[in-house]
Enzyme design. Structure first.
Site, PDB file in Angstrom:
ATOM      1  N   GLN A 117      32.115  15.734  10.474  1.00  0.00           N
ATOM      2  CA  GLN A 117      31.279  14.988  11.421  1.00  0.00           C
ATOM      3  C   GLN A 117      32.107  14.007  12.251  1.00  0.00           C
ATOM      4  O   GLN A 117      31.817  13.754  13.413  1.00  0.00           O
ATOM      5  CB  GLN A 117      30.204  14.223  10.628  1.00  0.00           C
ATOM      6  N   LYS A 120      33.578  15.973  15.077  1.00  0.00           N
ATOM      7  CA  LYS A 120      32.484  16.452  15.922  1.00  0.00           C
ATOM      8  C   LYS A 120      31.952  15.309  16.781  1.00  0.00           C
ATOM      9  O   LYS A 120      31.825  15.426  17.999  1.00  0.00           O
ATOM     10  CB  LYS A 120      31.371  16.977  15.004  1.00  0.00           C
ATOM     11  N   LYS A 132      27.387  11.276   6.182  1.00  0.00           N
ATOM     12  CA  LYS A 132      26.539  12.393   5.741  1.00  0.00           C
ATOM     13  C   LYS A 132      25.924  11.974   4.422  1.00  0.00           C
ATOM     14  O   LYS A 132      26.522  11.205   3.671  1.00  0.00           O
ATOM     15  CB  LYS A 132      27.382  13.656   5.532  1.00  0.00           C
ATOM     16  N   GLY A 171      18.504  14.853  10.232  1.00  0.00           N
ATOM     17  CA  GLY A 171      18.222  15.998   9.363  1.00  0.00           C
ATOM     18  C   GLY A 171      19.440  16.876   9.144  1.00  0.00           C
ATOM     19  O   GLY A 171      20.488  16.702   9.774  1.00  0.00           O
ATOM     20  N   ASP A 172      19.294  17.812   8.234  1.00  0.00           N
ATOM     21  CA  ASP A 172      20.278  18.863   7.976  1.00  0.00           C
ATOM     22  C   ASP A 172      19.515  19.888   7.121  1.00  0.00           C
ATOM     23  O   ASP A 172      18.270  19.898   7.147  1.00  0.00           O
ATOM     24  CB  ASP A 172      21.524  18.289   7.258  1.00  0.00           C
ATOM     25  N   SER A 383      21.013  13.505  19.225  1.00  0.00           N
ATOM     26  CA  SER A 383      20.708  12.355  18.357  1.00  0.00           C
ATOM     27  C   SER A 383      21.239  11.073  19.007  1.00  0.00           C
ATOM     28  O   SER A 383      20.591  10.024  18.962  1.00  0.00           O
ATOM     29  CB  SER A 383      21.360  12.511  16.986  1.00  0.00           C
TER      30      SER A 383
HETATM   31  N1  GLU Z   1      23.176  17.537  10.591  1.00  0.00           N
HETATM   32  C1  GLU Z   1      23.556  17.717  11.967  1.00  0.00           C
HETATM   33  C2  GLU Z   1      25.037  17.985  12.078  1.00  0.00           C
HETATM   34  O1  GLU Z   1      25.590  18.625  11.207  1.00  0.00           O
HETATM   35  C3  GLU Z   1      23.022  16.625  12.868  1.00  0.00           C
HETATM   36  C4  GLU Z   1      23.486  15.243  12.587  1.00  0.00           C
HETATM   37  C5  GLU Z   1      22.789  14.162  13.412  1.00  0.00           C
HETATM   38  O2  GLU Z   1      22.008  14.467  14.304  1.00  0.00           O
HETATM   39  O3  GLU Z   1      23.077  13.013  13.115  1.00  0.00           O
HETATM   40  O4  GLU Z   1      25.692  17.655  13.029  1.00  0.00           O
END
Ligand code: GLU
Length: 450
Positions: A117, A120, A132, A171-172, A383
């Protein structure tokens, strides 16, 4: 050279150092190794990064919280789960990343997800740090009231650790709009604040338009940039997709809309196949019906699709594969099937869906891989837009958000491409890691030793 330089001598030396500090955490090692392969030279050759041990620091989360979640099932029995939040880095923004509710959730899985993350979120260009969380709770087979009680109990502990400028979960897997509603409800009750401390909220209840669509649509926009670069189009291409959740279904909707022949969707038990491609109405019907009882075979049957028990979609012939289920879902054999069947592009809708062996097979066959850090960043980007709207007290239109999402995905593609040039070709995984690392590393350096 300082006395710590040995760990930057090679990827293996670096991983020896990481593995000694995080023993037994296989998924975490896999994710860190992937990044180290691409950025180790940057961390070693820049005197500041080397002396300040920036890459080493980034492998240690700021903190990892673990807590007990106690709740009552419908029979009044006491259930005990474990909740977690890995706050990996707030170097470039508040901790940001999803919550996963699944029995497969372990500290190693969440650490790898929080680490991914980081890169990303950096690539989005927005001010989003990395985190996370989740729990080993399985919402499947639970009543809605049980899920509500679990979510309320989970947030009763988590709320003290999050906030719109501190940490903003979303979410995830296993955490969709229903769970986000329960979580946000409890957050605002405990804090007495309608603040954007969680994203993915319902539109009309503090949520953003396009958030649901964003990850899947964004992955397809990223794919379109790759095809455009090669002077190709999506129209008429055969696309195999795994998963039947939010990412998979929205990738299917957008790919179909742009003329692709989307042939598969899957769950843990098997996959549904429609060789001539799902129509828009088919996918819409699956999207409406599947989440309720999770019987993909029955839902597939209702749209004329064949059910293939116990198998994965990668045995079918496709030109483009979009694994959108979970980590390490696509193994070496699957990769061989894809390469032999003429697949030339793999778009990671999920986070780290390829095993290391699968990556090697695809590399050898010169299949292009779009890493999840780049290709599925559309979700967290929207987000970020939700957080901005919450702070400004605004509600942006779907058209504006879709345009912003397209531009964000294009910019991410360009960064990954620009940083991914190696030996006369482009490796988007390398580019995504290098571009993501560059921004975070600069921020970390600017704060001094901490
Ligand atoms: N779970 C999603 C990801 O893997 C979204 C995370 C978010 O919107 O904070 O990027």
């Amino acid at each position: 050279m300082s006395n710590h330089d040995e760990e930057l001598e090679s990827v293996d030396a670096f991983m020896e150092w990481v593995e000694a500090r995080h023993p037994g955490e296989a998924e975490y090692h896999q994710a860190v190794r992937g990044v180290a392969c691409h950025v180790l030279d940057m961390a070693r050759d820049d005197a500041d990064l080397r002396e300040q041990r920036v890459l080493q620091r980034l492998t240690e989360p700021d903190r990892t919280l673990s807590f007990r979640v106690v709740w009552e099932d419908d029979q009044g029995r006491i259930e005990i789960n474990r909740g977690y939040r890995v706050q990996h880095s707030n170097a470039i923004g508040p901790y940001k990343g999803g919550l996963r509710f699944d029995p497969s959730v372990t500290p190693a899985v969440l650490k790898f997800l929080a680490f991914e993350q980081l890169f990303k979120n950096s690539l989005t260009g927005l001010n989003l740090g990395a985190g996370k969380g989740g729990a080993d709770f399985d919402p499947r087979g639970r009543s809605s009231r049980e899920v509500m009680r679990f979510c309320h109990a989970f947030m009763t502990e988590l709320h003290r650790h999050i906030g719109q400028l501190t940490d903003v979960p979303a979410g995830d897997i296993g955490v969709g709009s229903r769970e986000i509603g329960f979580l946000f409800g409890q957050y605002k009750r405990l804090e007495n604040q309608f603040a954007g401390a969680i994203t993915g909220k319902a539109v009309g209840a503090g949520g953003s338009r396009m958030r649901q669509e964003a990850t899947g649509y964004g992955a397809v926009y990223f794919l379109c940039s790759m095809l455009a670069e090669a002077g190709e189009e999506l129209d008429g291409r055969r696309v195999a997709i795994s998963g039947a959740g939010n990412v998979a279904l929205h990738a299917a909707i957008k790919a179909q809309e742009l003329g692709a022949v989307v042939t598969t969707l899957s769950n843990r038990a098997g996959y549904i196949l429609k060789p001539d491609g799902f129509g828009a109405n088919d996918i819409e019907r699956i999207r409406a019906d599947y989440p309720a009882d999770r019987d993909l075979e029955a839902v597939g049957d209702s749209v004329g699709a064949e059910w293939v028990e116990g198998k994965k979609p990668w045995e079918t012939e496709c030109q483009i594969a979009i694994p959108s289920a979970t980590q390490n879902e696509l193994d070496e054999d699957d990769a061989r099937h894809l390469a032999d069947g003429g697949c030339s592009i793999v778009i990671e809708g999920a986070n780290m869906p390829l095993t290391s062996a699968a990556e090697s097979v695809l590399d050898e066959a010169r299949v292009q891989i779009a890493p999840g850090k780049a290709a599925n960043a559309g979700g967290v980007a929207v987000s970020g837009f939700e957080m901005s709207q919450n702070r400004l007290g605004q509600t942006w239109s779907a058209e504006r958000l879709d345009e912003d999402l397209r531009e964000t995905m294009k910019a991410i593609y360009e960064k990954a491409q620009e940083h991914g040039k190696i030996e006369g070709r482009i490796d988007l995984r390398r580019g995504a890691d290098r571009a993501g690392f560059e921004r975070v590393a600069k921020a970390v350096l600017s704060f001094g030793a901490m």
